[in-house]
Design an enzyme around this catalytic site. Structure first.
Site, PDB file in Angstrom:
ATOM      1  N   VAL A  71      23.269  46.890   3.906  1.00 19.67           N
ATOM      2  CA  VAL A  71      22.641  46.003   2.926  1.00 19.67           C
ATOM      3  C   VAL A  71      21.261  46.552   2.576  1.00 19.67           C
ATOM      4  O   VAL A  71      20.463  46.844   3.473  1.00 19.67           O
ATOM      5  CB  VAL A  71      22.506  44.556   3.472  1.00 19.67           C
ATOM      6  CG1 VAL A  71      21.776  43.664   2.465  1.00 19.67           C
ATOM      7  CG2 VAL A  71      23.868  43.971   3.799  1.00 19.67           C
ATOM      8  N   ALA A 116      16.265  47.564   4.469  1.00 22.31           N
ATOM      9  CA  ALA A 116      17.719  47.725   4.516  1.00 22.31           C
ATOM     10  C   ALA A 116      18.176  47.545   5.961  1.00 22.31           C
ATOM     11  O   ALA A 116      17.362  47.542   6.885  1.00 22.31           O
ATOM     12  CB  ALA A 116      18.124  49.101   4.000  1.00 22.31           C
ATOM     13  N   LYS A 117      19.457  47.377   6.167  1.00 19.62           N
ATOM     14  CA  LYS A 117      19.994  47.285   7.524  1.00 19.62           C
ATOM     15  C   LYS A 117      21.489  47.531   7.452  1.00 19.62           C
ATOM     16  O   LYS A 117      22.122  47.288   6.425  1.00 19.62           O
ATOM     17  CB  LYS A 117      19.742  45.895   8.124  1.00 19.62           C
ATOM     18  CG  LYS A 117      19.793  45.840   9.639  1.00 19.62           C
ATOM     19  CD  LYS A 117      18.469  46.210  10.259  1.00 19.62           C
ATOM     20  CE  LYS A 117      18.513  46.147  11.773  1.00 19.62           C
ATOM     21  NZ  LYS A 117      17.176  46.269  12.356  1.00 19.62           N
ATOM     22  N   GLY A 118      22.051  48.004   8.569  1.00 21.67           N
ATOM     23  CA  GLY A 118      23.493  48.222   8.595  1.00 21.67           C
ATOM     24  C   GLY A 118      24.063  47.779   9.924  1.00 21.67           C
ATOM     25  O   GLY A 118      23.331  47.504  10.879  1.00 21.67           O
ATOM     26  N   ASP A 157      19.251  50.727  16.267  1.00 22.92           N
ATOM     27  CA  ASP A 157      19.031  49.308  16.545  1.00 22.92           C
ATOM     28  C   ASP A 157      19.885  49.005  17.780  1.00 22.92           C
ATOM     29  O   ASP A 157      20.194  49.918  18.567  1.00 22.92           O
ATOM     30  CB  ASP A 157      19.402  48.447  15.328  1.00 22.92           C
ATOM     31  CG  ASP A 157      18.927  46.995  15.481  1.00 22.92           C
ATOM     32  OD1 ASP A 157      17.715  46.756  15.421  1.00 22.92           O
ATOM     33  OD2 ASP A 157      19.763  46.103  15.688  1.00 22.92           O
TER      34      ASP A 157
END
Ligand code: NAD
Length: 428
Positions: A71, A116-118, A157
């Protein structure tokens, strides 16, 4: 909520979940944004959401499918930036919220990134090393269309590390036909990683912890610290607090809680976790059977460094710490924030407290572009300076406007993001 449909859009759903928590935080900052408030809706909508199927052949010949996400919440101030999480509870709502907190964090410490992050919905402990590598590579290939050194730069992460970053960098590079070290940060040093990156988030927690303790007149030496999560963030924070003379009186991880009034031997605990995968059965402390009791442990500083929504209306009242340092992203719900404020607890919010990781990721990215690498001392000095300046700016806003440190950090960050949005204007 749409009036035409019975089912609310996932964008506006406010049921208890990380995205609902984030929307509530945006509501709390909106009255402080002045004329920029007319742009606030932009913060309530991720710019781009990519959901991918990640199929792999397992070692036994069967085929497994995993759900993956990337995202990009906002890119007004620069390329997307944020970690990748491998966890069985990953959901779109969670990844959306984590991407949005990255937008706020990157702006709060003023690094030139959007958010952003996934993530992949998987328990990586159930995969062999080969399966983990195939899943990571397929996921990277699937999100290849939106990531890149100038577009969106993933990082580690929960349950992802240097090895995963190396596989991601290699996969992206193979797809491009040339080595692109700047596509991810948190890489091994041998692949263009930065000195100091591994410890950076925990170090940042420690640095802002010292600043906040000084504001409260609290000495770090002799302070009692309780930490939830003993991974990258919690483990490093524990070591640095312990080296500064604090006592680590409780550590909770996914398996159990270990307590010791005299203080845990952090190096021995780290060795135990490396060998056994959790703090369970550590001989240097007592095991606490009821996990919920962790929140009531007698301590001065509490560091949630595991997952989001851990401090809630249910347990916030039990907390005895004067100071909470949010190593994790989103560990405190808005309802819990109110309870803690009424109790006089100082909460240093995630978007400042754990920003050390992305700050040194920024240094790594800059070093990769220039192919010129800095010393660890230089990195730690620059990191410390940025963290102290960001903390001081947020503290000042909180004093001036009589708001919590979280709202103050959001005022600082959202103003920067929305100013960029306004200056750029809407396309077309
Ligand atoms: P990690 O995988 O290295 O460690 C996670 C730790 O949390 C482990 O000790 C695990 O046992 C524990 N944990 C998992 N589920 C738990 C539960 N239900 N109760 C208690 N403990 C539990 O992950 P990390 O990189 O240290 O990340 C931890 C938090 O910090 C996450 O919220 C992450 O988003 C945030 N964060 C990480 C970084 C980074 O650079 N790694 C940067 C900023 C924020």
């Amino acid at each position: 909520m749409s009036t035409q449909h019975e089912i609310p859009s996932y964008l506006t759903q406010r049921e208890i979940g990380p995205w609902g928590v984030y929307l509530e935080q945006i509501d709390r900052v909106t009255p402080h944004l002045g004329a920029l408030a007319r742009w606030v809706e932009t913060l309530k909508r991720p710019k781009r959401i990519l959901m991918v199927d990640v199929p792999i052949e397992r070692d036994d010949g069967t085929i497994a499918h995993f759900e993956g996400y990337r995202v990009q919440h906002n890119t007004s101030r620069g390329p997307g930036k944020g970690g990748v999480r491998f966890h069985q509870d990953v959901t779109l709502s969670e990844v959306m919220a984590l991407s949005a907190w990255m937008t706020v964090k990157n702006a709060a410490v003023n690094v030139p990134y959007g958010g952003a992050k996934g993530g992949i919905r998987v328990d990586p402990r159930t995969l062999s090393r080969g399966e983990l590598m195939r899943m990571t590579r397929r996921y990277t290939s699937e999100i290849n269309i939106i990531i890149g050194p100038n577009k969106d730069i993933p990082a580690p992460d929960v349950n992802t590390n240097e090895q995963i970053m190396a596989w991601m960098m290699d996969t992206y590079s193979m797809n491009q036909g040339s080595t692109a070290s700047g596509v991810v940060t948190g890489k091994p040093i041998s692949l263009g990683g930065s000195l100091g990156r591994h410890d950076a988030t925990g170090r940042g927690v420690f640095v802002v912890g010292c600043e906040a303790a000084a504001k409260r007149g609290m000495e770090i030496k002799g302070a009692r610290v309780a930490i939830q999560g003993f991974g990258n963030v919690g483990g490093v924070a524990a070591r640095l607090f312990s080296e500064a003379g604090a006592r680590i009186v409780a550590v909770q991880d996914h398996a159990t809680t270990i307590v010791s009034e005299r203080g845990l031997d952090v190096a021995a605990l780290q060795a135990h976790v490396t060998a056994n995968g959790s703090v369970a059965a550590f001989a240097g402390g007592e095991q606490m059977d009821d996990r919920g009791q962790f929140w009531g442990v007698d301590c001065d500083i509490l560091v949630p460094a595991a997952l989001e929504q851990q401090i809630t209306e249910v347990n916030a009242g039990k907390i005895r710490a004067e100071l909470i340092l949010e190593g994790a992203n989103g560990p405190t719900t808005p309802g819990a924030d109110d309870i803690l404020r009424d109790k006089g607890v100082t909460v240093v919010p995630d978007v400042i407290a754990n920003a050390g990781g992305v700050t040194v990721s920024y240094f790594e990215w800059v070093q990769d572009f220039s192919s010129f690498f800095w010393s660890e001392d230089e990195i730690n000095l620059r990191l410390t300076r940025i963290m102290r300046e960001a903390f001081a700016a947020v503290w000042q806003i909180a004093e001036d406007k009589k708001v919590s440190l979280r709202t103050a950090a959001f005022i600082l960050a959202c103003t920067r993001v929305l100013q960029a949005r306004e200056m750029r204007g809407l396309y077309p």
